[in-house]
Design a protein around this motif. Structure first.
Motif, mmCIF file in Angstrom:
data_model
loop_
_atom_site.group_PDB
_atom_site.id
_atom_site.type_symbol
_atom_site.label_atom_id
_atom_site.label_comp_id
_atom_site.label_asym_id
_atom_site.label_seq_id
_atom_site.Cartn_x
_atom_site.Cartn_y
_atom_site.Cartn_z
ATOM 1 N N ALA A 64 -6.718 37.289 26.092
ATOM 2 C CA ALA A 64 -5.461 37.196 26.830
ATOM 3 C C ALA A 64 -5.608 36.405 28.124
ATOM 4 O O ALA A 64 -4.673 35.732 28.555
ATOM 5 N N SER A 65 -6.778 36.470 28.736
ATOM 6 C CA SER A 65 -6.962 35.794 30.020
ATOM 7 C C SER A 65 -6.756 34.292 29.923
ATOM 8 O O SER A 65 -6.299 33.665 30.879
ATOM 9 N N PRO A 251 -3.921 47.496 20.569
ATOM 10 C CA PRO A 251 -3.841 46.052 20.764
ATOM 11 C C PRO A 251 -2.480 45.544 20.274
ATOM 12 O O PRO A 251 -1.998 45.948 19.219
ATOM 13 N N CYS A 252 -1.865 44.691 21.056
ATOM 14 C CA CYS A 252 -0.568 44.105 20.711
ATOM 15 C C CYS A 252 -0.643 42.601 20.902
ATOM 16 O O CYS A 252 -1.342 42.113 21.800
ATOM 17 N N GLY A 337 -1.615 35.780 21.430
ATOM 18 C CA GLY A 337 -2.795 36.383 22.041
ATOM 19 C C GLY A 337 -2.580 37.876 22.169
ATOM 20 O O GLY A 337 -1.436 38.359 22.197
ATOM 21 N N ASN A 338 -3.670 38.626 22.226
ATOM 22 C CA ASN A 338 -3.580 40.078 22.240
ATOM 23 C C ASN A 338 -3.757 40.650 23.643
ATOM 24 O O ASN A 338 -4.606 40.197 24.412
ATOM 25 N N PHE A 339 -2.946 41.653 23.954
ATOM 26 C CA PHE A 339 -3.156 42.457 25.150
ATOM 27 C C PHE A 339 -3.262 43.913 24.721
ATOM 28 O O PHE A 339 -2.925 44.266 23.588
ATOM 29 N N LEU A 340 -3.740 44.772 25.630
ATOM 30 C CA LEU A 340 -3.977 46.157 25.277
ATOM 31 C C LEU A 340 -2.934 47.044 25.942
ATOM 32 O O LEU A 340 -2.761 47.010 27.163
#
Length: 425
Positions: A64-65, A251-252, A337-340
């Motif tokens: 994600a960064s 995770p999304c 992209g994935n974020f939590l």
């Protein structure tokens, strides 16, 4: 693994890569993950003289960064009023005192290390109905109480001067917010870590962690023996590596497109003051201009981190609903992209024991929160744990339904709140 094909990769600054780990090495602190959380902790620690090793399964900023909207959004995904209601006045006071600090850390890094990442100040929360606008007025009052005096309410006329769209009834302009090129920020921070003697190893996935005095962290071709371990993998942390960190989060995936380059005049006709924008819906859309005059537009969430087949087809209707004047404009880049996500929508920052730390679950506010978290971990390791412990005391709530049902039940809940947003209730 290499970076996904994105606008950020296409416009990345020249940079040196990092080797894979192929030896048995020693250090004070081993950090797992070279996203913003891991980089922030590593830079704070190397500045303080610690011998730091960062292990990254792919590339610096791979997750994600290096893929996010690049928006520096202050506070948390749940504001201080919710924190006070759930956890009491003292938790609200402590967390409130830190909620603008992450953005300050970023600006300090950019200035101190001359990181070229297209930083621009100013972020807008945009309201689509009266209920949302009233909520922003209350938010402004709360934020002022915690020291942010750089907030400006925007009427319907005022927001038209900021956004050339009929969708919004007003908003809140946070002059302490802003936007930037996140991958270039991550790579600039990695170079600063190198300058201070820190070591980063790419393509070095951690396959096991054996806790002890000291700890042993193994990759396929090497190992690190360290006094302290920090988990900073977030949505990309392998579930088997530390199940205690992956059981209470989801995770999304979120999605972003960028248009073809627009003329400078056309770009600024959309966002005349070059602020970044996010609406205040439960599942927000967000957008901004890039340094080369593209419109970057993001939104949509897939619970469970499944990537859709055609990101552009999902986001183009949203983009055109906001800016119908862009009909016919090409989309050059589209990615996910994935974020939590945590159930509380608050970050999970804490310890597994006295020498094993973790930072995760920023729930959509990762750009700023990760930079704060790295600073707090440095404080805790250095013997000043008070601010770190304000987060560590927050409970980690399990999602209803356990591992099997947490994704569909969360999606149902999100659909309900999205319906309320559309109805304005």
């Amino acid at each position: 693994m290499e970076h996904v094909n994105s606008y950020y990769v296409a416009t990345v600054n020249p940079h040196s890569s990092w080797p894979p780990l192929q030896d048995a090495i020693l250090c004070d602190v081993c950090i797992i993950g070279a996203g913003f959380a891991g980089l922030s902790a590593a830079l704070h620690l190397t500045e303080a003289g610690y011998d730091v090793v960062v292990l990254e399964a792919a590339k610096v900023g791979f997750g994600a960064s290096g893929r996010s909207g690049g928006q520096m959004v202050n506070s948390y995904s749940r504001d201080v009023d919710v924190i006070e209601q759930r956890y009491g006045q003292e938790s609200a006071r402590l967390l409130g005192s830190m909620m603008f600090e992450g953005a300050g850390v970023i600006r300090d890094r950019i200035d101190r290390y001359a990181i070229a990442c297209d930083y621009r100040p100013g972020g807008i929360f945009a309201a689509q109905n009266k209920r949302q606008l009233n909520a922003l007025r209350a938010q402004r009052k709360r934020w002022q109480q915690f020291g942010n005096s750089e907030l400006e309410m925007l009427s319907e006329t005022g927001i038209r001067r900021e956004i050339a769209s009929e969708r919004y009834k007003g908003g809140l302009l946070d002059h302490r917010g802003g936007h930037l090129h996140p991958l270039n920020l991550a790579l600039g921070e990695a170079e600063a870590i190198r300058r201070h003697g820190g070591r980063i190893y790419e393509q070095s996935e951690v396959i096991s962690v054996t806790y002890g005095i000291p700890h042993v962290i193994k990759t396929a071709r090497g190992s690190v023996t360290a006094k302290i371990v920090i988990f900073a993998g977030n949505a990309y942390l392998a579930p088997h590596l530390e199940p205690r960190l992956t059981g209470n989060s989801i995770p999304c995936s979120s999605h972003i497109v960028t248009t073809e380059p627009l003329s400078a005049d056309r770009a600024l006709s959309l966002l005349p003051n070059n602020r970044c924008v996010e609406d205040v819906n439960y599942l927000p859309d967000y957008f901004r201009l890039t340094a080369d005059n593209r419109l970057l537009y993001g939104g949509g969430v897939v619970y469970g981190a499944r990537e859709p087949g055609d990101v552009a087809s999902i986001l183009r209707p949203k983009l055109l609903k906001t800016f119908p004047q862009l009909a016919g404009v090409n989309i050059d880049y589209a990615w996910s992209g994935n974020f939590l996500l945590t159930l509380s929508r608050l970050p999970q920052i804490g310890r597994l024991d006295n020498s094993v730390f973790y930072m995760q679950g920023d729930s959509g506010h990762g750009v700023t929160l990760t930079h704060l978290a790295g600073k707090l971990v440095r404080e805790a390791i250095g013997g000043r744990p008070q601010r770190f412990d304000a987060f560590a005391r927050l409970p980690h709530l399990p999602f209803p339904g356990g591992r099997r049902l947490r994704v569909p039940l969360t999606a149902i809940g999100a659909a309900w709140y999205s319906l309320r947003d559309r109805l304005g209730v």
